[in-house]
Design a protein around this motif. Structure first.
Motif, short mmCIF file in Angstrom:
data_model
loop_
_atom_site.label_atom_id
_atom_site.label_comp_id
_atom_site.label_asym_id
_atom_site.label_seq_id
_atom_site.Cartn_x
_atom_site.Cartn_y
_atom_site.Cartn_z
N ALA A 130 67.87 20.81 20.71
CA ALA A 130 67.80 22.34 20.39
C ALA A 130 68.93 22.84 19.51
O ALA A 130 68.97 23.61 18.55
CB ALA A 130 67.21 23.13 21.37
N GLU A 152 64.82 28.66 21.19
CA GLU A 152 64.30 27.36 22.07
C GLU A 152 65.64 27.06 23.03
O GLU A 152 65.45 26.79 24.13
CB GLU A 152 64.17 26.13 21.09
CG GLU A 152 63.82 24.95 21.59
CD GLU A 152 62.77 24.90 22.53
OE1 GLU A 152 62.58 23.70 23.22
OE2 GLU A 152 61.68 25.79 22.59
N THR A 153 66.71 27.37 22.20
CA THR A 153 68.18 26.83 23.16
C THR A 153 68.18 27.81 24.41
O THR A 153 68.45 27.43 25.39
CB THR A 153 69.28 26.95 22.25
OG1 THR A 153 69.44 28.34 21.81
CG2 THR A 153 69.17 25.97 21.24
N ARG A 173 65.67 29.46 25.79
CA ARG A 173 64.74 28.83 26.64
C ARG A 173 64.94 27.69 27.66
O ARG A 173 64.84 27.67 29.07
CB ARG A 173 63.20 28.53 26.21
CG ARG A 173 62.01 28.20 27.12
CD ARG A 173 60.86 27.69 26.33
NE ARG A 173 61.36 26.32 25.67
CZ ARG A 173 61.33 25.16 26.52
NH1 ARG A 173 61.32 25.19 27.78
NH2 ARG A 173 61.88 23.89 25.84
#
Length: 125
Positions: free
Chosen positions: A61, A112-113, A115
């Motif tokens: 990510a 994303e990072t 999450r």
């Protein structure tokens, strides 16, 4: 698993067993501050376990974030790369300068990072 001992259990598996043993066998016999300290240590072990389990996903990510930056020319001071310690500072500088405003690909990579990080730091359940 290690190359020297291919049948040896992985560090994450050993950590998980140790953590569960503390929670199942030791914690019930404790109370007060001792129980609190044990639960705090077990929580820390859980965080480390999740970091180990998510290490690859987190690296991928972060590489996507840096890929978006470098593809769009937003990295500063020598094009920050995955192994570059200056990469977070370059990202912050690009965001603060407004060079990333409205960048959907960067936003998705950062989501994303985030999450993944939230999944590591917050215990499941």
């Amino acid at each position: 698993m290690s190359a020297a001992f291919p049948d040896a259990p992985a560090g994450a598996a050993l950590l998980a067993v140790a953590r569960q043993s503390l929670l199942d066998e030791v914690a019930p016999a404790l109370s007060g501050r001792q129980r609190y300290v044990l639960l705090m240590a077990a929580n820390a072990m859980g965080i480390v376990l999740r970091e180990i389990e998510q290490e690859g996903a987190a690296a991928e990510a972060w590489a996507r974030v840096l890929g978006v930056l470098s593809a769009e020319g937003d990295a500063t001071e020598g094009d920050a790369t995955e192994g570059d310690a200056a990469a977070p500072a370059a990202l912050v500088a690009a965001i603060r300068a407004g060079r990333c405003d409205g960048d959907a690909a960067l936003h998705a990579a950062l989501v994303e990072t985030t999450r993944i990080a939230a999944g590591i730091w917050k215990a499941p359940g």
